[in-house]
Design a protein around this motif. Structure first.
Motif, mmCIF file in Angstrom:
data_model
loop_
_atom_site.group_PDB
_atom_site.id
_atom_site.type_symbol
_atom_site.label_atom_id
_atom_site.label_comp_id
_atom_site.label_asym_id
_atom_site.label_seq_id
_atom_site.Cartn_x
_atom_site.Cartn_y
_atom_site.Cartn_z
ATOM 1 N N PHE A 1 0.743 -15.488 -10.250
ATOM 2 C CA PHE A 1 0.432 -14.552 -9.298
ATOM 3 C C PHE A 1 -0.955 -14.229 -9.576
ATOM 4 O O PHE A 1 -1.343 -14.141 -10.812
ATOM 5 N N TYR A 2 -1.665 -13.661 -8.635
ATOM 6 C CA TYR A 2 -3.102 -13.156 -8.856
ATOM 7 C C TYR A 2 -3.178 -12.268 -7.917
ATOM 8 O O TYR A 2 -3.117 -12.581 -6.362
ATOM 9 N N ALA A 3 -3.574 -10.823 -8.253
ATOM 10 C CA ALA A 3 -3.866 -9.963 -7.284
ATOM 11 C C ALA A 3 -4.901 -8.801 -7.484
ATOM 12 O O ALA A 3 -5.280 -8.832 -8.746
ATOM 13 N N ASP A 4 -5.344 -8.435 -6.582
ATOM 14 C CA ASP A 4 -6.542 -7.308 -6.489
ATOM 15 C C ASP A 4 -5.718 -5.996 -6.483
ATOM 16 O O ASP A 4 -5.117 -5.753 -5.513
ATOM 17 N N VAL A 5 -5.669 -5.195 -7.566
ATOM 18 C CA VAL A 5 -4.888 -3.996 -7.486
ATOM 19 C C VAL A 5 -5.945 -2.802 -7.571
ATOM 20 O O VAL A 5 -6.733 -2.664 -8.547
ATOM 21 N N LEU A 6 -5.741 -1.950 -6.787
ATOM 22 C CA LEU A 6 -6.665 -0.524 -6.765
ATOM 23 C C LEU A 6 -5.715 0.660 -7.082
ATOM 24 O O LEU A 6 -4.462 0.977 -6.332
ATOM 25 N N LEU A 7 -5.718 1.372 -8.258
ATOM 26 C CA LEU A 7 -5.007 2.357 -8.619
ATOM 27 C C LEU A 7 -5.788 3.638 -8.284
ATOM 28 O O LEU A 7 -6.889 3.944 -8.733
ATOM 29 N N GLU A 8 -5.115 4.795 -7.773
ATOM 30 C CA GLU A 8 -5.575 6.368 -7.763
ATOM 31 C C GLU A 8 -5.223 6.668 -9.304
ATOM 32 O O GLU A 8 -4.283 6.110 -9.917
ATOM 33 N N ARG A 9 -5.932 7.809 -9.566
ATOM 34 C CA ARG A 9 -5.589 8.494 -11.110
ATOM 35 C C ARG A 9 -4.316 8.765 -10.838
ATOM 36 O O ARG A 9 -3.669 9.458 -9.932
ATOM 37 N N GLY A 10 -3.606 8.511 -12.214
ATOM 38 C CA GLY A 10 -2.187 8.793 -12.479
ATOM 39 C C GLY A 10 -1.157 8.016 -12.001
ATOM 40 O O GLY A 10 -0.216 7.891 -11.997
ATOM 41 N N ALA A 11 -1.726 6.923 -11.042
ATOM 42 C CA ALA A 11 -0.872 5.736 -10.344
ATOM 43 C C ALA A 11 -0.531 4.862 -11.332
ATOM 44 O O ALA A 11 -1.279 4.407 -12.360
ATOM 45 N N SER A 12 0.839 4.094 -11.092
ATOM 46 C CA SER A 12 0.798 2.922 -12.233
ATOM 47 C C SER A 12 1.570 1.820 -11.414
ATOM 48 O O SER A 12 2.167 2.019 -10.120
ATOM 49 N N ILE A 13 1.570 0.714 -12.016
ATOM 50 C CA ILE A 13 2.338 -0.477 -11.362
ATOM 51 C C ILE A 13 2.860 -1.245 -12.315
ATOM 52 O O ILE A 13 2.217 -1.723 -13.351
ATOM 53 N N PRO A 14 4.129 -1.874 -12.217
ATOM 54 C CA PRO A 14 4.700 -2.702 -13.562
ATOM 55 C C PRO A 14 4.171 -3.957 -13.241
ATOM 56 O O PRO A 14 3.892 -4.317 -11.926
ATOM 57 N N LEU A 15 3.756 -4.868 -14.102
ATOM 58 C CA LEU A 15 3.367 -6.284 -13.899
ATOM 59 C C LEU A 15 4.853 -6.899 -13.811
ATOM 60 O O LEU A 15 5.754 -6.794 -14.588
ATOM 61 N N MET B 1 -10.112 -7.359 -21.039
ATOM 62 C CA MET B 1 -8.976 -8.212 -20.288
ATOM 63 C C MET B 1 -7.871 -8.172 -21.290
ATOM 64 O O MET B 1 -8.161 -8.142 -22.520
ATOM 65 N N MET B 2 -6.692 -8.021 -20.809
ATOM 66 C CA MET B 2 -5.472 -8.103 -21.676
ATOM 67 C C MET B 2 -4.712 -8.908 -21.333
ATOM 68 O O MET B 2 -4.320 -9.364 -20.248
ATOM 69 N N VAL B 3 -3.863 -9.717 -22.389
ATOM 70 C CA VAL B 3 -2.927 -10.865 -22.253
ATOM 71 C C VAL B 3 -1.815 -10.617 -22.783
ATOM 72 O O VAL B 3 -1.812 -9.994 -23.957
ATOM 73 N N PHE B 4 -0.807 -10.666 -22.082
ATOM 74 C CA PHE B 4 0.477 -10.201 -22.675
ATOM 75 C C PHE B 4 1.633 -11.364 -22.862
ATOM 76 O O PHE B 4 1.687 -12.432 -22.177
ATOM 77 N N ARG B 5 2.391 -11.127 -23.682
ATOM 78 C CA ARG B 5 3.293 -12.199 -24.386
ATOM 79 C C ARG B 5 4.553 -12.355 -23.302
ATOM 80 O O ARG B 5 4.719 -11.228 -22.700
ATOM 81 N N PRO B 6 5.126 -13.538 -23.080
ATOM 82 C CA PRO B 6 6.096 -13.555 -22.314
ATOM 83 C C PRO B 6 7.130 -12.653 -22.778
ATOM 84 O O PRO B 6 7.608 -12.368 -23.728
ATOM 85 N N GLY B 7 7.804 -12.120 -21.690
ATOM 86 C CA GLY B 7 8.915 -10.847 -21.737
ATOM 87 C C GLY B 7 8.382 -9.760 -22.076
ATOM 88 O O GLY B 7 9.255 -8.715 -22.072
ATOM 89 N N ASP B 8 7.275 -9.169 -22.312
ATOM 90 C CA ASP B 8 6.806 -8.024 -22.484
ATOM 91 C C ASP B 8 7.263 -7.123 -21.017
ATOM 92 O O ASP B 8 6.598 -7.615 -20.327
ATOM 93 N N LYS B 9 7.416 -6.216 -21.185
ATOM 94 C CA LYS B 9 7.845 -5.099 -20.216
ATOM 95 C C LYS B 9 6.371 -4.423 -19.904
ATOM 96 O O LYS B 9 6.079 -3.789 -21.047
ATOM 97 N N ILE B 10 5.578 -4.453 -19.179
ATOM 98 C CA ILE B 10 4.332 -4.137 -18.910
ATOM 99 C C ILE B 10 4.053 -3.243 -17.507
ATOM 100 O O ILE B 10 4.454 -3.773 -16.499
ATOM 101 N N GLU B 11 3.485 -1.895 -17.701
ATOM 102 C CA GLU B 11 3.202 -1.143 -16.420
ATOM 103 C C GLU B 11 1.788 -0.676 -17.002
ATOM 104 O O GLU B 11 1.458 0.019 -17.937
ATOM 105 N N ASP C 1 0.819 -1.146 -0.084
ATOM 106 C CA ASP C 1 -0.053 -0.085 0.114
ATOM 107 C C ASP C 1 0.772 1.186 -0.017
ATOM 108 O O ASP C 1 1.719 1.278 0.770
ATOM 109 N N GLY C 2 0.551 2.073 -0.928
ATOM 110 C CA GLY C 2 1.408 3.148 -1.024
ATOM 111 C C GLY C 2 1.658 3.757 -2.532
ATOM 112 O O GLY C 2 1.474 3.094 -3.358
ATOM 113 N N GLU C 3 2.076 5.098 -2.673
ATOM 114 C CA GLU C 3 2.328 5.686 -3.983
ATOM 115 C C GLU C 3 1.023 5.578 -4.950
ATOM 116 O O GLU C 3 1.154 5.265 -6.227
ATOM 117 N N GLY C 4 -0.154 5.780 -4.263
ATOM 118 C CA GLY C 4 -1.314 5.677 -5.078
ATOM 119 C C GLY C 4 -1.577 4.487 -5.378
ATOM 120 O O GLY C 4 -2.588 4.126 -6.472
#
Length: 157
Positions: free
Chosen positions: A73-87, A115-125, A46-49
């Motif tokens: 991994f399986y997570a519940d993610v809540l983001l404030e406007r403008g916040a980001s998280i790398p997968l 829903m989005m599914v990403f290829r292995p190795g993709d850097k996703i945020e 918890d932090g940084e939005g």
């Protein structure tokens, strides 16, 4: 059998209820019983939005207590406007399902129900979409009570 909390006289009014049920059944393995872990047992970052509850597996330096039979991994993610998280990059298969609001991934916006599914190795945020002119133009911006007589267009940037 189903239970509707809005019809239960012992249940306080709770408004909308959203839920996703996930069942993981490993192939050719003995399940060994049912596991339940309370919210307090699951890692919370918890932090940084952002508020991230890791439900299953390992990610972001944390490990959930739920037993798994493969890396995941399986997570519940809540983001404030403008916040980001790398997968996490240490998992081959990664996906995101938007339950409410919208997020931006690689310059593209995704709304609730997508829903989005990403290829292995993709850097996703994933980033919570910041307030946008479209919110204003389409009436998704909450006005003060009784202040809906006049529409003022958003000034051009």
């Amino acid at each position: 059998m189903s239970w509707n909390p809005t019809l239960d006289p012992h249940c306080p009014e709770i408004g909308n209820l959203n839920a996703i049920e996930t069942i993981i059944i490993p192939r050719s393995r003995d399940l060994g019983g049912f596991e339940h872990h309370g919210r307090q047992d699951l890692p919370l970052l918890d932090g940084e939005g952002k508020s991230v509850r890791l439900i299953i597996g390992n990610a972001w330096g944390e490990t959930a207590p739920v037993r798994t039979f493969s890396e995941m991994f399986y997570a519940d993610v809540l983001l404030e406007r403008g916040a980001s998280i790398p997968l996490p990059e240490n998992h081959e298969d990664r996906g995101v399902y938007v339950t409410s609001g919208s997020i931006n991934v690689a310059g593209q916006d995704f709304a609730a129900g997508q829903m989005m599914v990403f290829r292995p190795g993709d850097k996703i945020e994933a980033a919570k979409v910041a307030w946008a002119a479209g919110d204003w133009a389409h009436g998704r911006f909450q006005l003060p009570p009784d202040d809906n007589d006049e529409f003022i267009p958003l000034p051009e940037a």
